[in-house]
Design a protein around this motif. Structure first.
Motif, short mmCIF file in Angstrom:
data_model
loop_
_atom_site.label_atom_id
_atom_site.label_comp_id
_atom_site.label_asym_id
_atom_site.label_seq_id
_atom_site.Cartn_x
_atom_site.Cartn_y
_atom_site.Cartn_z
N GLY A 1 8.99 -1.82 7.96
CA GLY A 1 8.65 -0.47 8.37
C GLY A 1 9.81 0.35 8.91
N THR B 1 1.03 5.38 1.12
CA THR B 1 0.36 6.47 1.82
C THR B 1 0.28 7.67 0.89
OG1 THR B 1 2.34 7.51 2.71
CG2 THR B 1 1.43 5.69 3.97
N SER B 2 -0.48 8.67 1.30
CA SER B 2 -0.63 9.85 0.44
C SER B 2 0.70 10.58 0.30
CB SER B 2 -1.68 10.78 1.03
OG SER B 2 -1.25 11.23 2.29
N GLU B 3 1.63 10.32 1.22
CA GLU B 3 2.94 10.97 1.12
C GLU B 3 3.92 10.15 0.30
OE1 GLU B 3 3.79 11.67 5.22
OE2 GLU B 3 3.06 13.74 5.09
N ALA C 1 13.05 -3.16 3.89
CA ALA C 1 12.74 -1.96 4.68
C ALA C 1 11.25 -1.65 4.63
CB ALA C 1 13.54 -0.77 4.16
N ASP C 2 10.68 -1.71 3.45
CA ASP C 2 9.25 -1.41 3.31
C ASP C 2 8.39 -2.47 4.01
OD1 ASP C 2 9.65 0.93 1.97
OD2 ASP C 2 9.42 0.07 -0.02
N LYS D 1 0.86 -1.18 0.00
CA LYS D 1 0.00 0.00 0.00
C LYS D 1 0.89 1.23 0.00
CE LYS D 1 -4.01 -0.12 1.99
NZ LYS D 1 -5.29 -0.48 2.65
N VAL E 1 2.83 -5.27 2.89
CA VAL E 1 2.08 -5.95 3.95
C VAL E 1 2.17 -7.46 3.85
CG1 VAL E 1 0.47 -4.02 4.23
CG2 VAL E 1 -0.11 -5.88 2.67
N ARG F 1 4.90 7.03 0.83
CA ARG F 1 5.67 6.00 1.51
C ARG F 1 5.00 4.66 1.28
NH1 ARG F 1 7.63 8.04 7.17
NH2 ARG F 1 9.44 6.93 6.37
N ARG F 2 5.82 3.63 1.13
CA ARG F 2 5.27 2.31 0.80
C ARG F 2 5.37 1.36 1.98
NH1 ARG F 2 7.55 -2.00 -3.69
NH2 ARG F 2 9.42 -1.82 -2.42
N GLN F 3 4.30 0.64 2.25
CA GLN F 3 4.35 -0.46 3.21
C GLN F 3 4.06 -1.75 2.47
OE1 GLN F 3 5.05 -0.51 6.65
NE2 GLN F 3 5.03 -2.73 6.39
#
Lengths: 249, 249
Positions: free
Chosen positions: A194, A70-72, A190-191, A68, A78, A74-76
DNA sequence: CGGATCGTTGAGTTGTATCAAGACGGGTGG
DNA sequence: CCACCCGTCTTGATACAACTCAACGATCCG
């Protein structure tokens, strides 16, 4: 990319029958599913957030991730998926994708139409249960990862991810005796846990210095499984593998 | 704790038919499920990690949480549930609990035997699909929380949790016009968003100072939904509510 | 009124991020 | 075949978000 259709069906059958023992009739029904094998290169999106896919897929070769943004920006990540997994089953009942999925290595992906899967589930409740179960194991892994990201420090999280990879790859026969190939960059690690890539690099160095892992290129060796497990606070229960499967090594 | 059986069935039917339209026959099958309503006090475990439950439950009144503990005794709350939810459905297919579930307020819980649910699913594939879908929405929420914990700062995560609560409570009619009752302590909020209780307190103060929320006891008011949503990076897609449901307010 | 739970505040510490730059290594084109 | 380039890995210095510890205030309730 030389994978045959029958090998793909084998993967699927082995997975689904690892818990539920299916009848020959049920196995045949699976074998007769139309499956469309497609090669993917590294870092290609397979489905994207917001899409409404009409098919799910079986990962036949390679590694994929679910992520996913974020609006900024950044990637997570999952989830990671390994050969034999069906990462996209939830799209059977959730119309709109709430995540994207991408390859992290070259992959062979077998697409199966939702229609065919719905039909199969309607006729064979035990197959429906087996597929449902797959999605529940994914959810269990989410819970474990969340606990790590929220409540364990990065050293432990990294160790945990390596334990999980070893265990899951072992379950599909993709390990050597004390090691496995992990073709995943530090950016992706890293993604997933986190943290920043810089920090992943330092944590890996710590793990190496502490003798918990040895690395040669993408090859990871685990000289002392028990110690890594302890550092990781790893209990394989959450993977819900079949009971008779050894907790490896 | 004066909830009737018929009210509990209503909750379940409303939930399951919110996406799939079920036939009268299917609805009747649900109504005739044996359900055992049981009152719980605050902070009681409903099921514990390691157990092998033989029943699932419907949360009829109150709030519950799903949590895991690390070996160091730190707690991560991986989910909250609100009235109408069935938090424990995954135990239908995963034998051993990998999490514990507990009340966070006084609750009324309706237990339903796995046997009865398996039977129902075997006879009515559409009901099976609706229950399956419930578990998939839970998983989607896990993914969103993980993204928050991994990649958003605590201010944003707190705002996000409040947005989620408002949206989910709104879907079951438990909001007032711009507010809702959140009977959850700061300790629990901390364990959910993965920070310390001290920090939760400070973040809540920031949110209040920025005019994003107003609180009176357990009552939370949201004077400007759009601004809170933006601070939270909140997009309700991941809740997979029915399309016609307004994104609240 | 005393005790328990919950919320609040301050001061000092630490894990991890950010920024910046260099080293390595495999692939491509001249 | 070498030079170059780009992605990846590595290292150092500095900054900051969030933690811990410790204490105090506010309720609520038996």
């Amino acid at each position: 990319m030389t994978l045959s259709h029958s090998a793909a069906y084998d993967l699927m059958n082995r997975k689904l029958t690892s818990i539920f023992s299916l009848s020959d009739k049920e196995k045949q029904a699976i074998q007769s599913l139309p499956i469309q094998l497609t090669p993917f290169r590294t870092d290609q999106d397979i489905v994207r957030v917001g899409e409404r896919p009409s098919r799910s897929f079986l990962l036949a070769e390679g590694f994929t991730c679910v992520y996913k943004l974020t609006s900024e920006g950044r990637r997570q990540i999952v989830a990671f998926h390994v050969p034999g997994d069906m990462p996209d089953l939830h799209s059977l009942h959730l119309k709109v994708m709430d995540t994207s999925m991408a390859t992290v290595t070259p992959c062979t992906i077998g697409f199966i139409a939702h229609e065919a899967l719905h039909d199969l589930c309607g006729r064979y409740p035990r197959i429906a249960a087996a597929l449902w179960r797959e999605t529940l194991v994914d959810a269990s892994i989410f819970r474990e990862w969340m606990t790590g990201i929220g409540r364990r420090e990065s050293y432990s999280r990294m160790a945990h991810l390596l334990c999980e990879f070893f265990t899951r790859l072992d379950a599909v026969g993709l390990t050597q005796d004390h090691g496995f190939t992990l073709p995943i960059t530090q950016v992706e690690l890293a993604d997933a846990i986190g943290v920043s890539t810089v920090h992943v690099n330092r944590v890996l160095q710590e793990l190496r210095a502490d003798g918990l892992i040895q690395t040669v290129g993408a090859q990871v060796n685990i000289p002392d499984w028990e110690r890594l497990k302890e550092a990781a606070d790893f209990d394989p229960l959450y993977l819900h593998l079949r009971q008779d499967a050894p907790a490896c090594l």
